[in-house]
Motif scaffolding. Structure first.
Motif: not given
Length: 861
Positions: A336-341
């Motif tokens: 999730p955090g990587l896709v958000a980035t």
């Protein structure tokens, strides 16, 4: 004007300083690049020799191998050995994400924690490795930079207001002193206390290896940039000093990747013989090669892992490396955090490309109205899609399902807009590839919720502001030759590149402005949403009976609300006080549903403009709190007696054994009464409870402890102590379904019988349940016990220690712990889990009032 809380200042200050340094770096870079033409930079990039690109890629490869050895030496430093594949995976992903993103939910430390904790390291050991890496990198960069200045003092002479001889002498003295101190500490294994921190060095062999790794790391990174620079650049040895100084300043700025700061220092120190435009082209290529290429490879690795989880492809190959399986399993949590980035990066990219002049406009026929409209529409659509991706990135980090769909739609819209705007096939293909890479992550975004909940945290706001400043600087750089006039806003023609970019910037700014206004003017709600399951006592009681933690039964006290997971197999018990939603303990029920349940709780609290507070959580779910970005504050320790190992035999229990035997001779008798209980018994117990409460100034406590209520006590067995046939003390015993985990809850006794009575009760309970084959008996929590006494401890620890020692007016904390220590329990930490921007003082104030019921209830006799 109200003063900001100290905790708020501490959390906001680094972000504010980083934002200021980022703005200053962009300002300096803008002035340095003022004479440069963007077309010349693009031409220089295209003219870069292929051999230079290959050499830069090779140097990057060597540099990242060297970086992985930081993790290896860090693990040796704390005495841990892990599989080489796990170290390589954790090190590469940590640096690939951390170097590019900086402080974020998928930073190097967070990725290392996930991977290394999956193979046996605890949170403190991972933190020790991360600390070792930070110190080794910082010390290595500083020493190499200073040593280079001692040899080549003119490397950064233009940045320092000192003569070369003074720079050389000072750098040489500092290098000799630093190396001497480090060598002495390594050989003697002495430590250095610096502002309360105990620093020590690895032994000489490891220190030598670390020094070699540091030199290879810096040399490779510096070479990757040096080989891309045009003719006229300084010699390689001199440039190493320049690179080390620029990197050090970029790291100290806390700006992600040191963007703007690093470039300004490098360009400012290059000789005048190096064209600024050519240097800018080299720096841009270096960013792409040294930062974005490893980031893209790491992202592809996570994508392939997601494909493996969805389709099973590659599982057979991974089965040949069993040590890597737990580490790969943790990568799903990074998604999730990587896709958000990545979505945020695509949004910033779309904003930047709207600032570029359109090439196709030159080929358009005069009066081609359709072509002009397509250009205008494509530029505006690109800007709006970019802002949309930036806004929705926050929802992606929180795994909101609608955020994923919105991001996919915005990227597809951006691809179409790129085709409309100048037939940008490359940009459209780039965005299309991004959509394909995000598709395997669909299952990672399975939470309902609003996209706008909790958007305005300081780091996200500073990052968005940074993108805005960067886009503005890029606009002025690209269009600096066009003089401004009001007529630009209304100019529509095939070659009106600047007006199109202005209107796109206005649309993007207006969208972000109205979004911010909407967030700030939403109605405030502090009351929890009405849920029919709030009253589902029978459902929660059923789950408590199946739970593996006896403390789950505190949900039945009647003073709590319930939030159930979507399948209904887990719940959180909580209450509302002031601006806080306070959850008690860990979630209850199926652990597989805890993550979504915690997210739902925090999301609903945010929607109600309240603070989510998790009070007295155990160490069993530390990984969950870390994943949610919570800060943990120790609030006490739970005393748990390991029953199979307990025995009154031996010298240390001689006094207690004698006292126990004496009370038995004096007519004390212990027994356990099984539920259900007769009304006459409960009335007899009520008399004891009222007498016990009559000796207290404060009212009966609640929330985190049980209360005398016949409905509540009907759930439990009750232990009683009789003297000459009359009950003089009692306690209810919370138990798990198997009966192997137990906890003492409500304890009441006649005040005139207080002397030694609780000791007799506890010893009798221990012997009784040990004989029945139980494993553990919890004697309850000692509040504020076990907090750090070190001078560098956070303010909450210092305050808590003060209350623990001198808070007898409120509660005899120290005496309570000393009493429970008699039974030689295991002391297990309990924490307060909070969002990082919430003060623990404020949260604990609400918790204390919730337990006491009122300010008067805080006082005990």
């Amino acid at each position: 004007m109200p003063r900001l809380p100290h905790q708020t200042i501490k959390s906001v200050a680094p972000i504010a300083v980083g934002a200021v340094l980022f703005a200053l770096g962009l300002y300096a870079l803008y002035h340095i690049l003022r004479p440069v033409n963007m077309a010349d930079v693009a031409a220089q990039i295209r003219a870069t020799p292929r051999s230079a690109l290959v050499a830069a890629l090779a140097a990057t490869f060597i540099g990242y191998i060297a970086l992985i050895f930081y993790d290896w030496f860090g693990l040796r430093f704390i005495g841990k050995r892990l599989d080489r594949g796990v170290v390589a995976l954790g090190g590469f992903l940590g640096y690939a994400f951390g170097n590019t993103i900086g402080v974020s939910v998928v930073s190097g430390g967070a990725v290392r924690y996930r991977i290394y904790s999956a193979v046996g390291l605890n949170a403190f050991e991972v933190a020790a490795v991360s600390g070792y890496i930070a110190v080794a990198l910082g010390t290595g960069l500083t020493l190499v930079g200073v040593a280079s200045l001692a040899i080549l003092p003119g490397a950064v002479g233009t940045l320092l207001p000192y003569a070369p001889q003074a720079i050389q002498s000072g750098a040489a003295a500092l290098t000799v002193a630093s190396v001497g101190l480090i060598a002495w500490m390594s050989v003697s294994q002495r430590s250095l206390v610096l502002r309360g921190l105990d620093l020590r060095m690895p032994p000489p062999a490891d220190l030598t290896g670390q020094l070699i790794v540091t030199m290879v790391d810096i040399a490779a990174a510096a070479f990757a940039l040096w080989v891309l620079l045009p003719a006229g650049k300084p010699d390689y040895a001199t440039f190493v000093a320049v690179y080390a100084a620029a990197t050090m300043i970029g790291v100290l700025s806390h700006v992600p990747g040191g963007i703007g700061v690093f470039e300004a220092v490098v360009i400012g120190t290059l000789p005048a013989s190096v064209p600024v435009g050519d240097a800018a082209a080299a720096l841009l290529l270096f960013r792409l090669i040294y930062y974005l290429v490893p980031f893209a490879l790491a992202f592809l690795l996570v994508v392939m892992n997601e494909i493996r989880l969805v389709s099973g492809l590659g599982s057979r190959l991974l089965a040949r490396a069993p040590a890597l399986q737990p580490a790969y399993a943790t990568l799903h949590g990074v998604s999730p955090g990587l896709v958000a980035t990545v979505a945020f990066g695509f949004g910033a990219w779309l904003l930047l490309i709207t600032m570029l002049p359109a090439v196709r406009a030159e080929a358009m026929a005069e009066g081609d109205l359709i072509g002009v409209l397509l250009l205008e529409g494509g530029t505006l659509a690109s800007a709006v899609a970019g802002v949309g991706l930036i806004i929705v990135s926050h929802g992606l980090a929180r795994r909101v399902s609608s955020a994923w769909w919105f991001a996919i739609g915005a990227m597809l819209a951006g691809a179409v807009a790129s085709l409309l705007n100048d037939y940008g096939y490359e940009n459209a293909a780039f965005l299309g590839a991004g959509v394909l890479l995000l598709l395997p992550f669909r299952k990672a975004f399975d939470r309902p919720g609003r996209l706008t909940a909790g958007v305005f945290d300081a780091y996200w706001f500073a990052t968005v502001l940074g993108v805005g400043v960067a886009a503005a600087a890029f606009f002025f750089f690209v269009h600096k030759t066009v003089p401004y006039s009001n007529d630009l806003w209304s100019e529509f023609s095939r070659d009106s590149d600047t007006p199109r970019a202005l209107r796109a910037a206005l649309a993007a700014t207006a969208l972000m402005f109205f979004f911010g206004v909407y967030l700030l003017t939403r109605p405030v709600r502090r009351k929890p949403p009405v849920d029919a399951r709030d009253e589902a006592g029978s459902q929660s009681s059923t789950l408590c009976a199946q739970a593996d933690d006896p403390m789950a039964w505190l949900s039945q006290t009647g003073d709590k609300r319930f939030l159930f997971s979507e399948p209904g197999n887990a719940f959180i018990m909580y209450a509302v006080r002031g601006g806080s939603w306070v959850a008690l303990g860990d979630p209850v029920g199926d652990p597989a549903e805890f993550e979504d349940l915690i997210w739902s709780f925090t999301d609903q609290a945010a929607q109600s403009n309240a603070r989510p507070v998790f009070y007295e959580v155990s160490a069993r779910n530390l990984a969950l709190w870390v994943e949610f970005g919570m800060s943990l504050h120790k609030v006490g320790e739970e005393a748990v007696v390991r029953l199979p190992e307990f025995s009154l035999a031996g010298g240390r229990f001689k006094t207690m054994r004698a006292a126990q035997n004496k009370r038995l001779r004096d007519g004390y008798a212990f027994s356990v009464l099984a539920a259900p209980h007769a009304p006459d018994l409960l009335e007899e117990l009520r008399v004891i409870s009222d007498a016990w409460l009559g000796g207290k100034i404060g009212r009966e406590k609640g929330f985190s402890v049980g209360r005398f209520d016949p409905v509540y006590l009907a759930h439990f067995d009750i232990s009683v102590v009789r003297k000459e046939g009359r009950i003089i003390a009692f306690a209810n015993i919370m138990a798990t379904k198997a009966g192997d985990q137990l906890a003492v809850d409500l304890m009441r006794y006649l005040p005139e019988e207080a002397s030694g009575l609780m000791e007799f009760m506890f010893l009798s309970l221990i012997e009784h349940y040990k004989a029945k084959g139980a494993q553990e008996l919890s004697l309850g929590t000692a509040p504020l016990s076990g907090l750090s006494e070190r001078s560098v401890a956070r303010s909450w620890n210092r305050f808590g220690r003060l209350i623990f020692r001198h808070g007898g007016t409120f509660y005899n904390f120290e005496g309570l712990r000393a009493f429970k220590q008699k039974f030689q329990p295991d002391w297990r930490p309990r924490y307060l889990a909070l969002p990082p921007n919430v003060s623990p003082m404020r949260a604990m104030g609400d918790v204390a009032l919730l337990i006491a019921g009122s300010a008067r209830g805080l006082i005990a006799k």
